[in-house]
Scaffold this active site. Structure first.
Site, short mmCIF file in Angstrom:
data_model
loop_
_atom_site.label_atom_id
_atom_site.label_comp_id
_atom_site.label_asym_id
_atom_site.label_seq_id
_atom_site.Cartn_x
_atom_site.Cartn_y
_atom_site.Cartn_z
N HIS A 10 27.35 61.57 -21.44
CA HIS A 10 27.54 60.52 -22.71
C HIS A 10 27.52 61.67 -23.86
O HIS A 10 27.90 62.65 -24.09
CB HIS A 10 27.14 59.35 -22.90
CG HIS A 10 26.77 58.16 -21.39
ND1 HIS A 10 25.73 57.86 -21.26
CD2 HIS A 10 27.75 58.49 -21.01
CE1 HIS A 10 26.37 56.69 -20.59
NE2 HIS A 10 27.41 57.28 -20.22
N LYS A 14 26.62 65.19 -24.94
CA LYS A 14 27.27 66.65 -24.61
C LYS A 14 26.37 67.79 -25.24
O LYS A 14 26.32 68.40 -24.46
CB LYS A 14 27.73 66.45 -24.63
CG LYS A 14 29.28 65.08 -23.94
CD LYS A 14 30.65 65.34 -23.87
CE LYS A 14 31.31 64.64 -23.19
NZ LYS A 14 30.32 64.38 -22.03
N GLY A 57 34.48 60.35 -16.72
CA GLY A 57 33.87 58.93 -16.01
C GLY A 57 33.90 57.26 -16.59
O GLY A 57 33.88 57.02 -15.71
N ASP A 62 32.29 58.22 -12.48
CA ASP A 62 31.15 58.19 -12.47
C ASP A 62 30.91 56.98 -10.64
O ASP A 62 30.24 57.61 -9.43
CB ASP A 62 30.31 56.71 -12.96
CG ASP A 62 30.10 56.82 -13.74
OD1 ASP A 62 29.53 58.40 -14.77
OD2 ASP A 62 30.36 55.77 -15.23
#
Length: 122
Positions: A10, A14, A57, A62
């Site tokens: 996230h 990072k 994502g 995901d």
């Protein structure tokens, strides 16, 4: 034996992922690496690792990773999550985690579990 390892973080994690990848550089370079678009770009820009992007994502990345797990294309997942911030794609994150668990794929959600998973060779 080369394995495919997914690297995801996230936004607020990072930097943690990048620092972890630096520490584990020698191990990571012996594997095939994939990652969400922003995480892979960060690692590729900062380290000499070839992390192949598979999607953003929040825009389905995901779910793409969950599909790759179901197809037997991924053997380990390192996902540095921000558990303190709500995410609009929370359902996708939970689907990814459930898919890894059901398919017996090791998934690390923090640095300590990532250290354990990256060190094992099985």
């Amino acid at each position: 034996m080369r394995k495919t390892i997914a690297l995801i973080a996230h936004n607020s994690r990072k930097t943690d992922m990048l620092n972890w990848a630096k520490v584990n550089y020698n191990i990571l370079r012996e594997h095939d690496l994939i990652g969400t678009s922003n995480t892979s770009q960060l690692i590729n820009d900062m380290l000499d690792l070839d992390v192949k992007p598979f999607g953003h994502g929040p825009s389905g990345g995901d779910i793409i990773l969950a599909a790759k797990i179901l197809q037997g294309e991924v053997q380990k997942v390192i996902f540095f999550i921000d558990a303190e911030t709500p995410h609009g794609h929370e359902h996708d994150i939970q689907t990814l985690i459930r898919t890894a668990v059901i398919n017996n794929i090791p998934i690390a959600l923090n640095r300590t579990s990532a250290d354990l998973i990256i060190q094992e060779n099985a």
